[in-house]
Design a protein around this motif. Structure first.
Motif, PDB file in Angstrom:
ATOM      1  N   ALA A  32       0.832  -1.212   0.014  1.00  0.00           N
ATOM      2  CA  ALA A  32       0.017  -0.127   0.044  1.00  0.00           C
ATOM      3  C   ALA A  32       0.915   1.186  -0.132  1.00  0.00           C
ATOM      4  CB  ALA A  32      -1.048   0.134   1.088  1.00  0.00           C
ATOM      5  N   ALA A  33       2.017   1.391   0.781  1.00  0.00           N
ATOM      6  CA  ALA A  33       2.842   2.435   0.715  1.00  0.00           C
ATOM      7  C   ALA A  33       3.659   2.506  -0.721  1.00  0.00           C
ATOM      8  CB  ALA A  33       3.795   2.136   1.853  1.00  0.00           C
ATOM      9  N   ILE A  34       3.918   1.624  -1.019  1.00  0.00           N
ATOM     10  CA  ILE A  34       4.265   1.707  -2.399  1.00  0.00           C
ATOM     11  C   ILE A  34       3.654   2.271  -3.581  1.00  0.00           C
ATOM     12  CG2 ILE A  34       5.669   0.648  -4.405  1.00  0.00           C
ATOM     13  CD1 ILE A  34       6.779  -1.535  -2.163  1.00  0.00           C
ATOM     14  N   ALA A  35       2.452   1.741  -3.538  1.00  0.00           N
ATOM     15  CA  ALA A  35       1.365   2.223  -4.393  1.00  0.00           C
ATOM     16  C   ALA A  35       0.981   3.594  -4.292  1.00  0.00           C
ATOM     17  CB  ALA A  35      -0.070   1.294  -4.180  1.00  0.00           C
ATOM     18  N   GLY A  36       1.117   4.105  -3.014  1.00  0.00           N
ATOM     19  CA  GLY A  36       0.902   5.432  -2.489  1.00  0.00           C
ATOM     20  C   GLY A  36       2.079   6.542  -2.681  1.00  0.00           C
ATOM     21  N   ASN A  37       3.061   5.890  -3.364  1.00  0.00           N
ATOM     22  CA  ASN A  37       4.404   6.339  -3.530  1.00  0.00           C
ATOM     23  C   ASN A  37       5.014   7.270  -2.261  1.00  0.00           C
ATOM     24  OD1 ASN A  37       4.704   6.631  -6.338  1.00  0.00           O
ATOM     25  ND2 ASN A  37       3.141   8.066  -6.354  1.00  0.00           N
ATOM     26  N   LEU A  38       4.900   6.378  -0.883  1.00  0.00           N
ATOM     27  CA  LEU A  38       5.362   6.687   0.489  1.00  0.00           C
ATOM     28  C   LEU A  38       6.422   5.878   0.782  1.00  0.00           C
ATOM     29  CD1 LEU A  38       4.359   8.420   2.755  1.00  0.00           C
ATOM     30  CD2 LEU A  38       2.955   6.840   3.537  1.00  0.00           C
ATOM     31  N   PRO A  39       7.584   6.358   0.909  1.00  0.00           N
ATOM     32  CA  PRO A  39       8.707   5.504   1.231  1.00  0.00           C
ATOM     33  C   PRO A  39       8.373   4.643   2.306  1.00  0.00           C
ATOM     34  CG  PRO A  39       9.356   7.680   0.616  1.00  0.00           C
ATOM     35  CD  PRO A  39       7.922   7.774   0.764  1.00  0.00           C
ATOM     36  N   ALA A  40       9.017   3.528   2.576  1.00  0.00           N
ATOM     37  CA  ALA A  40       8.625   2.694   3.768  1.00  0.00           C
ATOM     38  C   ALA A  40       9.990   2.085   4.439  1.00  0.00           C
ATOM     39  CB  ALA A  40       7.665   1.753   3.358  1.00  0.00           C
ATOM     40  N   PHE A  41      10.049   2.082   5.591  1.00  0.00           N
ATOM     41  CA  PHE A  41      10.992   1.410   6.550  1.00  0.00           C
ATOM     42  C   PHE A  41      10.401   0.267   7.216  1.00  0.00           C
ATOM     43  CE2 PHE A  41      14.266   1.475  10.042  1.00  0.00           C
ATOM     44  CZ  PHE A  41      15.368   1.067   9.072  1.00  0.00           C
ATOM     45  N   VAL A  42      10.693  -1.034   6.818  1.00  0.00           N
ATOM     46  CA  VAL A  42       9.872  -1.953   7.491  1.00  0.00           C
ATOM     47  C   VAL A  42      10.743  -2.819   8.443  1.00  0.00           C
ATOM     48  CG1 VAL A  42       8.763  -4.130   6.597  1.00  0.00           C
ATOM     49  CG2 VAL A  42       9.019  -2.440   5.146  1.00  0.00           C
ATOM     50  N   GLU A  43      10.173  -3.002   9.670  1.00  0.00           N
ATOM     51  CA  GLU A  43      11.063  -4.035  10.722  1.00  0.00           C
ATOM     52  C   GLU A  43      11.139  -5.416  10.269  1.00  0.00           C
ATOM     53  OE1 GLU A  43      12.374  -5.623  13.989  1.00  0.00           O
ATOM     54  OE2 GLU A  43      12.579  -3.823  13.236  1.00  0.00           O
ATOM     55  N   LYS A  44      12.244  -5.919  10.348  1.00  0.00           N
ATOM     56  CA  LYS A  44      12.615  -7.382   9.967  1.00  0.00           C
ATOM     57  C   LYS A  44      11.648  -8.529  10.650  1.00  0.00           C
ATOM     58  CE  LYS A  44      14.499  -8.657  13.805  1.00  0.00           C
ATOM     59  NZ  LYS A  44      13.545  -9.728  14.770  1.00  0.00           N
ATOM     60  N   PRO A  45      11.209  -9.321   9.997  1.00  0.00           N
ATOM     61  CA  PRO A  45      11.491 -10.002   8.471  1.00  0.00           C
ATOM     62  C   PRO A  45      10.603  -8.935   7.631  1.00  0.00           C
ATOM     63  CG  PRO A  45      10.310 -11.562   9.416  1.00  0.00           C
ATOM     64  CD  PRO A  45      10.378 -10.449  10.438  1.00  0.00           C
ATOM     65  N   LEU A  46      11.076  -8.854   6.344  1.00  0.00           N
ATOM     66  CA  LEU A  46      10.009  -8.074   5.271  1.00  0.00           C
ATOM     67  C   LEU A  46       8.901  -8.675   5.109  1.00  0.00           C
ATOM     68  CD1 LEU A  46      10.076  -6.167   2.981  1.00  0.00           C
ATOM     69  CD2 LEU A  46      10.969  -8.088   1.510  1.00  0.00           C
ATOM     70  N   THR A  47       8.936 -10.033   5.100  1.00  0.00           N
ATOM     71  CA  THR A  47       7.620 -10.831   5.254  1.00  0.00           C
ATOM     72  C   THR A  47       8.037 -12.273   5.623  1.00  0.00           C
ATOM     73  OG1 THR A  47       7.942 -11.944   3.146  1.00  0.00           O
ATOM     74  CG2 THR A  47       6.732 -10.076   2.815  1.00  0.00           C
ATOM     75  N   GLN A  48       7.175 -13.251   5.645  1.00  0.00           N
ATOM     76  CA  GLN A  48       7.406 -14.496   6.322  1.00  0.00           C
ATOM     77  C   GLN A  48       7.045 -15.462   4.833  1.00  0.00           C
ATOM     78  OE1 GLN A  48       6.667 -13.741  10.768  1.00  0.00           O
ATOM     79  NE2 GLN A  48       6.117 -15.813  10.124  1.00  0.00           N
ATOM     80  N   ASP A  49       6.953 -14.925   3.844  1.00  0.00           N
ATOM     81  CA  ASP A  49       6.685 -15.731   2.687  1.00  0.00           C
ATOM     82  C   ASP A  49       7.361 -15.245   1.279  1.00  0.00           C
ATOM     83  OD1 ASP A  49       4.821 -15.897   0.183  1.00  0.00           O
ATOM     84  OD2 ASP A  49       3.848 -16.943   1.321  1.00  0.00           O
ATOM     85  N   PRO A  50       8.119 -16.053   0.910  1.00  0.00           N
ATOM     86  CA  PRO A  50       9.082 -15.649  -0.173  1.00  0.00           C
ATOM     87  C   PRO A  50       8.395 -14.932  -1.399  1.00  0.00           C
ATOM     88  CG  PRO A  50       9.637 -17.819   0.584  1.00  0.00           C
ATOM     89  CD  PRO A  50       8.409 -17.310   1.076  1.00  0.00           C
ATOM     90  N   SER A  51       7.247 -15.327  -1.924  1.00  0.00           N
ATOM     91  CA  SER A  51       6.347 -14.980  -2.984  1.00  0.00           C
ATOM     92  C   SER A  51       6.062 -13.407  -2.718  1.00  0.00           C
ATOM     93  CB  SER A  51       5.154 -15.842  -3.279  1.00  0.00           C
ATOM     94  OG  SER A  51       4.404 -16.083  -2.374  1.00  0.00           O
ATOM     95  N   GLN A  52       5.571 -13.181  -1.470  1.00  0.00           N
ATOM     96  CA  GLN A  52       5.293 -11.894  -0.976  1.00  0.00           C
ATOM     97  C   GLN A  52       6.218 -10.874  -1.172  1.00  0.00           C
ATOM     98  OE1 GLN A  52       3.489 -12.345   2.858  1.00  0.00           O
ATOM     99  NE2 GLN A  52       1.352 -12.657   2.193  1.00  0.00           N
ATOM    100  N   ALA A  53       7.419 -11.693  -0.456  1.00  0.00           N
ATOM    101  CA  ALA A  53       8.845 -10.775  -0.536  1.00  0.00           C
ATOM    102  C   ALA A  53       8.985 -10.278  -1.998  1.00  0.00           C
ATOM    103  CB  ALA A  53      10.047 -11.092   0.107  1.00  0.00           C
ATOM    104  N   MET A  54       9.143 -11.310  -2.947  1.00  0.00           N
ATOM    105  CA  MET A  54       9.375 -10.832  -4.420  1.00  0.00           C
ATOM    106  C   MET A  54       8.172  -9.943  -4.826  1.00  0.00           C
ATOM    107  SD  MET A  54      12.229 -11.895  -5.632  1.00  0.00           S
ATOM    108  CE  MET A  54      11.554 -11.282  -7.262  1.00  0.00           C
ATOM    109  N   GLU A  55       7.001 -10.158  -4.684  1.00  0.00           N
ATOM    110  CA  GLU A  55       6.037  -9.109  -5.059  1.00  0.00           C
ATOM    111  C   GLU A  55       6.349  -7.556  -4.700  1.00  0.00           C
ATOM    112  OE1 GLU A  55       2.174 -10.494  -3.492  1.00  0.00           O
ATOM    113  OE2 GLU A  55       2.291 -12.268  -4.907  1.00  0.00           O
ATOM    114  N   ILE A  56       6.787  -7.651  -3.329  1.00  0.00           N
ATOM    115  CA  ILE A  56       7.014  -6.068  -2.971  1.00  0.00           C
ATOM    116  C   ILE A  56       8.508  -5.467  -3.863  1.00  0.00           C
ATOM    117  CG2 ILE A  56       8.194  -5.085  -0.985  1.00  0.00           C
ATOM    118  CD1 ILE A  56       6.487  -6.665   0.982  1.00  0.00           C
TER     119      ILE A  56
END
Length: 311
Positions: A81-105
């Motif tokens: 949602a942040a990317i779609a709204g052109n809002l820079p994001a700083f994400v606490e680790k882990p990025l996700t817990q799903d590899p396919s979701q991580a690649m989508e991001i």
């Protein structure tokens, strides 16, 4: 220069630490917080807008960037949602817990030219920065030995692999990584506790260069521990986050450490440095996604560990 308006999603233990850190950073204002905890109001300033929903922050148009400090399984939807709204994001680790979701991001950030950074906190440690400065003189890292854990946290349905593993894997990949890496995971201890899952693990990473990384992590340690040894040819650097020290040791046969020489490092806290790095990247217009790519690789390796462990 006007203050950097930062939004925060999540005010759990790490989110509260983010609130305290932001409050002491010059030029950075915590403008919005998404939290369902009624105690959050007492932690922020009177000008900070509170909301119980993450959407009110992720879709805000009066922010320069957001920090995401919610549980790992929620990161993907908020970050997209942040990317779609052109809002820079700083994400606490882990990025996700799903590899396919991580690649989508990663794919979405590339297409939209968005900035996403991942808070692999030890990459922002002043001692780690000193280690990287010394690499040209010391040569390649041949072996990393690390340990990290505590008694807890215990989370129902979530393995401590995701609490502690990202630290060791991110450091190993950043310092020793190449195109070829494999990982092996072994469960060394398991204990049922009322609050959730108690487990300790041994992780072993092998790189195409022949370098190795061995880590012991988990939430069944007797007390907090976070220590890294980096072995070079004839010498080793040891970063111990307990006493906050970095030492240079001669390295003997069998990897035995000789007497160490303490090296000066900045006392600045890693989270202070991490938030400053994010703010600087946004202000400069930087679109470097190398940290995000590292986050994707970390998720892939830890997911492989889960597969091996039968989760």
């Amino acid at each position: 220069m006007s203050d950097f308006r930062l939004g925060l999603i999540g005010a759990g233990p790490w989110g509260r630490r983010c609130i305290a850190t932001i409050s002491r950073l010059p030029g950075v204002v915590l403008a919005r917080v998404a939290s369902k905890n009624p105690e959050t109001a007492s932690l922020v300033g009177p000008d900070c807008k509170l909301s119980p929903t993450w959407e009110s922050v992720a879709f805000a148009r009066d922010l320069d960037g957001i920090m995401i400090a919610t549980p790992g399984p929620t990161h993907a939807a908020i970050t997209r949602a942040a990317i779609a709204g052109n809002l820079p994001a700083f994400v606490e680790k882990p990025l996700t817990q799903d590899p396919s979701q991580a690649m989508e991001i990663l794919d979405l950030a590339r297409r939209r030219r968005g900035l996403v950074m991942v808070d692999h906190i030890f990459l922002f440690h002043s001692g780690y920065e000193e280690i990287k400065k010394r690499l040209p003189a010391l040569g390649p890292v041949r072996r990393m030995i690390s340990s990290g854990g505590n008694r807890g946290p215990f989370r129902a349905g979530t393995s401590p692999l995701w609490d502690y593993g990202p630290h060791d894997v991110s450091v190993a990949l950043d310092l020793m990584g190449d195109a070829s890496v494999s990982i092996q995971a072994v469960r060394e201890k398991s204990e049922t506790v009322p609050a959730g899952l108690g487990e300790n693990f041994k992780l072993e990473m092998t790189f195409g260069s022949g370098a190795r990384a061995e880590s012991r992590i988990g939430n069944l340690f007797p007390a907090r521990e976070r220590r890294f040894e980096f072995h070079f040819s004839g010498r080793a650097l040891v970063l111990d986050d307990g006493p906050k020290t970095l030492a240079l040791h001669p390295l003997g046969p069998g990897g035995q450490l000789g007497p160490g020489e303490n090296l000066p490092i900045s006392p600045e806290l890693p989270l202070d440095r991490a938030i400053k790095a994010f703010v600087a990247a946004v202000r400069s217009g930087e679109k470097d996604l190398s940290g995000l790519k590292l986050g994707v690789d970390v998720v892939a390796l830890l997911s492989e560990c889960e597969r091996q462990l039968g989760r």
